[in-house]
Design a protein around this motif. Structure first.
Motif, PDB file in Angstrom:
ATOM      1  N   LEU A  27       0.805  -1.212   0.000  1.00 60.86           N
ATOM      2  CA  LEU A  27       0.000   0.000   0.000  1.00 60.86           C
ATOM      3  C   LEU A  27       0.842   1.267   0.000  1.00 60.86           C
ATOM      4  CD1 LEU A  27      -2.812  -1.102   2.447  1.00 60.86           C
ATOM      5  CD2 LEU A  27      -2.997  -0.783  -0.015  1.00 60.86           C
ATOM      6  N   LEU A  28       1.895   1.275   0.785  1.00 59.44           N
ATOM      7  CA  LEU A  28       2.702   2.482   0.867  1.00 59.44           C
ATOM      8  C   LEU A  28       3.659   2.618  -0.307  1.00 59.44           C
ATOM      9  CD1 LEU A  28       3.448   2.692   4.671  1.00 59.44           C
ATOM     10  CD2 LEU A  28       1.782   3.965   3.345  1.00 59.44           C
ATOM     11  N   LEU A  86      -2.735   8.203   1.324  1.00 58.66           N
ATOM     12  CA  LEU A  86      -1.815   7.490   2.215  1.00 58.66           C
ATOM     13  C   LEU A  86      -2.405   7.355   3.616  1.00 58.66           C
ATOM     14  CD1 LEU A  86       1.688   8.917   1.259  1.00 58.66           C
ATOM     15  CD2 LEU A  86       0.839   6.598   0.907  1.00 58.66           C
ATOM     16  N   ILE A  87      -3.102   8.381   4.077  1.00 60.74           N
ATOM     17  CA  ILE A  87      -3.747   8.293   5.397  1.00 60.74           C
ATOM     18  C   ILE A  87      -4.793   7.182   5.386  1.00 60.74           C
ATOM     19  CG2 ILE A  87      -5.306   9.492   6.994  1.00 60.74           C
ATOM     20  CD1 ILE A  87      -3.749  12.049   6.385  1.00 60.74           C
ATOM     21  N   ARG A  88      -5.575   7.085   4.319  1.00 60.67           N
ATOM     22  CA  ARG A  88      -6.573   6.001   4.228  1.00 60.67           C
ATOM     23  C   ARG A  88      -5.886   4.639   4.214  1.00 60.67           C
ATOM     24  NH1 ARG A  88      -8.624   9.782   0.709  1.00 60.67           N
ATOM     25  NH2 ARG A  88      -7.902   8.635  -1.122  1.00 60.67           N
ATOM     26  N   GLN A  89      -4.748   4.539   3.533  1.00 58.51           N
ATOM     27  CA  GLN A  89      -4.014   3.277   3.503  1.00 58.51           C
ATOM     28  C   GLN A  89      -3.459   2.930   4.879  1.00 58.51           C
ATOM     29  OE1 GLN A  89      -1.276   4.058   0.321  1.00 58.51           O
ATOM     30  NE2 GLN A  89      -2.758   3.496  -1.251  1.00 58.51           N
ATOM     31  N   LEU A  90      -2.985   3.922   5.609  1.00 60.89           N
ATOM     32  CA  LEU A  90      -2.516   3.676   6.974  1.00 60.89           C
ATOM     33  C   LEU A  90      -3.665   3.219   7.868  1.00 60.89           C
ATOM     34  CD1 LEU A  90      -0.031   6.648   7.429  1.00 60.89           C
ATOM     35  CD2 LEU A  90       0.544   4.217   7.307  1.00 60.89           C
ATOM     36  N   THR A 147      -0.883  20.414  -6.966  1.00 60.15           N
ATOM     37  CA  THR A 147      -2.225  20.343  -6.390  1.00 60.15           C
ATOM     38  C   THR A 147      -2.647  18.897  -6.162  1.00 60.15           C
ATOM     39  OG1 THR A 147      -3.294  20.405  -8.556  1.00 60.15           O
ATOM     40  CG2 THR A 147      -2.928  22.516  -7.444  1.00 60.15           C
ATOM     41  N   GLN A 148      -1.960  17.950  -6.773  1.00 55.45           N
ATOM     42  CA  GLN A 148      -2.302  16.540  -6.594  1.00 55.45           C
ATOM     43  C   GLN A 148      -1.711  15.954  -5.320  1.00 55.45           C
ATOM     44  OE1 GLN A 148      -1.388  14.233 -10.040  1.00 55.45           O
ATOM     45  NE2 GLN A 148      -2.635  15.475 -11.400  1.00 55.45           N
ATOM     46  N   GLU A 149      -0.673  16.578  -4.796  1.00 54.71           N
ATOM     47  CA  GLU A 149      -0.014  16.023  -3.616  1.00 54.71           C
ATOM     48  C   GLU A 149      -0.949  15.880  -2.413  1.00 54.71           C
ATOM     49  OE1 GLU A 149       4.130  16.407  -1.223  1.00 54.71           O
ATOM     50  OE2 GLU A 149       3.016  18.272  -1.551  1.00 54.71           O
ATOM     51  N   PRO A 150      -1.761  16.878  -2.055  1.00 54.81           N
ATOM     52  CA  PRO A 150      -2.657  16.694  -0.911  1.00 54.81           C
ATOM     53  C   PRO A 150      -3.611  15.509  -1.076  1.00 54.81           C
ATOM     54  CG  PRO A 150      -2.518  19.009  -1.462  1.00 54.81           C
ATOM     55  CD  PRO A 150      -1.812  18.258  -2.560  1.00 54.81           C
ATOM     56  N   ALA A 151      -4.098  15.288  -2.281  1.00 53.92           N
ATOM     57  CA  ALA A 151      -4.989  14.144  -2.522  1.00 53.92           C
ATOM     58  C   ALA A 151      -4.228  12.829  -2.352  1.00 53.92           C
ATOM     59  CB  ALA A 151      -5.605  14.238  -3.917  1.00 53.92           C
ATOM     60  N   CYS A 152      -2.999  12.796  -2.829  1.00 57.21           N
ATOM     61  CA  CYS A 152      -2.191  11.576  -2.672  1.00 57.21           C
ATOM     62  C   CYS A 152      -1.878  11.317  -1.197  1.00 57.21           C
ATOM     63  CB  CYS A 152      -0.902  11.689  -3.472  1.00 57.21           C
ATOM     64  SG  CYS A 152      -1.133  11.622  -5.248  1.00 57.21           S
ATOM     65  N   ARG A 166       0.784   8.697  10.398  1.00 55.05           N
ATOM     66  CA  ARG A 166      -0.477   9.366  10.057  1.00 55.05           C
ATOM     67  C   ARG A 166      -0.460  10.805  10.561  1.00 55.05           C
ATOM     68  NH1 ARG A 166      -3.786   6.481  12.881  1.00 55.05           N
ATOM     69  NH2 ARG A 166      -4.125   4.879  11.333  1.00 55.05           N
ATOM     70  N   GLN A 167      -0.019  11.009  11.786  1.00 54.68           N
ATOM     71  CA  GLN A 167       0.014  12.361  12.347  1.00 54.68           C
ATOM     72  C   GLN A 167       0.998  13.240  11.591  1.00 54.68           C
ATOM     73  OE1 GLN A 167      -2.191  13.432  14.644  1.00 54.68           O
ATOM     74  NE2 GLN A 167      -1.388  15.416  14.043  1.00 54.68           N
ATOM     75  N   GLY A 168       2.125  12.687  11.163  1.00 51.75           N
ATOM     76  CA  GLY A 168       3.092  13.456  10.387  1.00 51.75           C
ATOM     77  C   GLY A 168       2.508  13.940   9.071  1.00 51.75           C
ATOM     78  N   ILE A 169       1.744  13.072   8.403  1.00 52.72           N
ATOM     79  CA  ILE A 169       1.103  13.472   7.148  1.00 52.72           C
ATOM     80  C   ILE A 169       0.062  14.549   7.423  1.00 52.72           C
ATOM     81  CG2 ILE A 169      -0.359  12.697   5.240  1.00 52.72           C
ATOM     82  CD1 ILE A 169       1.047   9.936   5.519  1.00 52.72           C
ATOM     83  N   ARG A 170      -0.740  14.360   8.457  1.00 56.82           N
ATOM     84  CA  ARG A 170      -1.756  15.367   8.798  1.00 56.82           C
ATOM     85  C   ARG A 170      -1.108  16.711   9.149  1.00 56.82           C
ATOM     86  NH1 ARG A 170      -5.464  11.288  12.208  1.00 56.82           N
ATOM     87  NH2 ARG A 170      -6.734  10.544  10.475  1.00 56.82           N
ATOM     88  N   ASN A 171      -0.002  16.668   9.871  1.00 57.45           N
ATOM     89  CA  ASN A 171       0.702  17.908  10.223  1.00 57.45           C
ATOM     90  C   ASN A 171       1.215  18.616   8.971  1.00 57.45           C
ATOM     91  OD1 ASN A 171       0.228  17.509  12.937  1.00 57.45           O
ATOM     92  ND2 ASN A 171       2.276  16.703  13.347  1.00 57.45           N
ATOM     93  N   HIS A 172       1.627  17.842   7.980  1.00 57.12           N
ATOM     94  CA  HIS A 172       2.086  18.437   6.729  1.00 57.12           C
ATOM     95  C   HIS A 172       0.917  19.067   5.975  1.00 57.12           C
ATOM     96  CE1 HIS A 172       4.304  19.037   3.031  1.00 57.12           C
ATOM     97  NE2 HIS A 172       3.310  18.454   2.385  1.00 57.12           N
TER      98      HIS A 172
END
Length: 113
Positions: free
Chosen positions: A19-20, A40-44, A31-36, A80-86
């Protein structure tokens, strides 16, 4: 040759790698990076559910080592928190990220669960 059960730590690890390892968009359109990253959060989330299912399976009490699901879950939550913080930074200053444990093997009966 021993084949691990679908719910074993091996299956969790394989699911995580598959998945990762899915590549992020290769477009120069940022603009596609936030969606990607949201993907990743959904995969985690899925990986965490697979790990929880595996942790509930009966384990081989004759084995010297067991997979440390608690430490694994903590690392998944940290990622997950690191991605959300970004995606939604709380402050402008850079933070020192906490390192991942990445060590999920523990000896039987020596560490609390």
């Amino acid at each position: 040759m021993h084949t691990p059960q679908l719910g074993s730590w091996h299956a969790v690890f394989c699911a995580m790698v598959l998945l990762l390892a899915a590549p992020l968009a290769k477009s120069s359109d940022t603009t596609q990076e936030p969606a990607c990253l949201a993907g990743l959060i959904r995969q985690l989330d899925l990986i965490e559910r697979l790990a929880e299912d595996s942790a509930r399976l009966p384990r081989d009490d004759t084995s010297r080592y067991h997979f440390d699901y608690i430490r694994f879950r903590d690392d998944v939550q940290r990622m997950r928190q690191g991605i959300r913080n970004h995606l939604s930074p709380q402050r402008a200053q850079p933070r020192d990220p906490l390192p991942l444990s990445a060590d999920y093997r523990r000896e039987a009966d020596h560490e609390p669960e």
